[in-house]
Design an enzyme around this catalytic site. Structure first.
Site, PDB file in Angstrom:
ATOM      1  N   GLY A  75      64.196  26.891-100.050  1.00 45.85           N
ATOM      2  CA  GLY A  75      63.121  26.265-100.798  1.00 45.85           C
ATOM      3  C   GLY A  75      62.068  27.297-101.117  1.00 45.85           C
ATOM      4  N   THR A  76      61.079  26.915-101.900  1.00 43.79           N
ATOM      5  CA  THR A  76      59.982  27.828-102.211  1.00 43.79           C
ATOM      6  C   THR A  76      59.078  27.974-100.994  1.00 43.79           C
ATOM      7  OG1 THR A  76      58.539  26.042-102.982  1.00 43.79           O
ATOM      8  CG2 THR A  76      59.984  27.074-104.625  1.00 43.79           C
ATOM      9  N   GLY A 117      57.843  23.601 -96.158  1.00 42.09           N
ATOM     10  CA  GLY A 117      58.154  23.075 -94.835  1.00 42.09           C
ATOM     11  C   GLY A 117      59.381  23.651 -94.152  1.00 42.09           C
ATOM     12  N   LYS A 118      59.826  24.840 -94.527  1.00 35.38           N
ATOM     13  CA  LYS A 118      61.029  25.421 -93.921  1.00 35.38           C
ATOM     14  C   LYS A 118      60.838  25.679 -92.422  1.00 35.38           C
ATOM     15  CE  LYS A 118      61.057  28.846 -96.774  1.00 35.38           C
ATOM     16  NZ  LYS A 118      59.878  28.369 -97.537  1.00 35.38           N
ATOM     17  N   SER A 119      59.724  26.300 -92.056  1.00 31.66           N
ATOM     18  CA  SER A 119      59.491  26.613 -90.646  1.00 31.66           C
ATOM     19  C   SER A 119      59.266  25.347 -89.822  1.00 31.66           C
ATOM     20  CB  SER A 119      58.295  27.558 -90.497  1.00 31.66           C
ATOM     21  OG  SER A 119      58.561  28.803 -91.113  1.00 31.66           O
ATOM     22  N   GLU A 147      62.909  32.727 -91.740  1.00 34.39           N
ATOM     23  CA  GLU A 147      62.619  33.867 -92.623  1.00 34.39           C
ATOM     24  C   GLU A 147      63.881  34.685 -92.888  1.00 34.39           C
ATOM     25  OE1 GLU A 147      59.910  33.756 -94.017  1.00 34.39           O
ATOM     26  OE2 GLU A 147      58.623  32.606 -92.681  1.00 34.39           O
ATOM     27  N   ALA A 148      64.986  33.973 -93.099  1.00 27.36           N
ATOM     28  CA  ALA A 148      66.287  34.630 -93.224  1.00 27.36           C
ATOM     29  C   ALA A 148      66.417  35.477 -94.478  1.00 27.36           C
ATOM     30  CB  ALA A 148      67.397  33.580 -93.184  1.00 27.36           C
TER      31      ALA A 148
END
Length: 256
Positions: free
Chosen positions: A9-10, A14-16, A87-88
């Site tokens: 996602g940008t 909410g990735k983390s 943070e892949a």
């Protein structure tokens, strides 16, 4: 059966937060895992969320070998059923291949979280390899928004409030308001902003839109907004491409 799943996602979607929630859910069911991150906005060896959540993690470096990290822990009696890899996008293609090997040969689930493209709309090498190797790619359903209210699909970098499309691929920072980072303690303020494709292509950031609205002029969509400096028309192409020479304030600090 173990899987390599890439949640993309940008920035600011909410990735983390999801990474920490997934880690909690798996641990609550008795599974053991390792949290990894690289270049988190809060510093080294941590996964942090804009909602205030944070947890310790193993900091990934160029020399990190995920296979060795997992084997060492399992050999020492530590249970490892899954990996959380935040943070892949900053991982190397070789490191992504190590993650795929762990899934296939050791039956370890790998949940990777990251941005797909950088501020130039170019694929990060780690993200590209994840797209190529992942069993599943999940686009996060929480939509980041452009200043205009549309769904944000692109990550823009600003220097002193002016959007730029050249420079180093990785400059760590955030998109939170008033969190711009001055390089070298007095240099230009580097920020990031999520934009819809329309305003990314036209280079109209929230700061540029506010500036134009304050001067009571229509948004000049036929012009490059990086060069727009109001009705006086004092822009120059050199300023637009390098990100130098605007009195606008940056909206934040890097790409995460």
């Amino acid at each position: 059966m173990a899987e390599l799943v890439f949640f993309s996602g940008t920035m600011d979607c909410g990735k983390s937060t999801l990474a920490l929630q997934m880690d909690y859910n798996h641990r609550a069911r008795g599974r053991g895992g390792i949290r990894f991150s690289r270049n988190d906005r809060a510093g080294e060896s941590v996964i942090s969320s804009r909602l205030g959540l944070r947890s310790e993690a193993v900091e990934v470096t160029d020399g990190t070998d995920f296979w060795e990290e997992t084997v060492r822990r399992r050999t020492g009696g530590v249970r490892v059923d899954y990996l959380i890899c935040d943070e892949a996008q900053f991982y190397s293609p070789g490191q992504v291949e190590q993650l795929a090997r762990l899934v296939d040969e050791m039956d370890v689930d790998v949940f990777a979280f990251g941005i797909t493209t950088d501020f130039r709309t170019r694929l990060f090498p780690g993200s590209q390899r994840l797209v190529e190797l992942a069993d599943r790619i999940e686009v996060l359903q929480v939509q980041a928004l452009c200043w205009c209210g549309r769904r944000a699909t692109h990550n823009a970098r600003t220097v002193d409030g002016i959007m730029v499309v050249t420079g180093e691929q990785v400059v760590v920072g955030d998109v939170a308001p008033d969190n711009g980072q001055a390089a070298g303690g007095g240099g230009p303020v580097i920020g990031y902003e999520t934009l819809c494709r329309r305003h990314y292509m036209r280079r109209v950031t929230a700061h540029a839109a506010d500036l134009m609205a304050g001067r009571e002029v229509s948004l000049p969509f036929e012009l490059d907004a990086c060069l727009w400096q109001g009705s006086s028309g004092q822009g120059s192409s050199g300023q637009g491409s390098s990100g130098q020479g605007s009195s606008g304030q940056g909206s934040s600090g890097l790409g995460k």
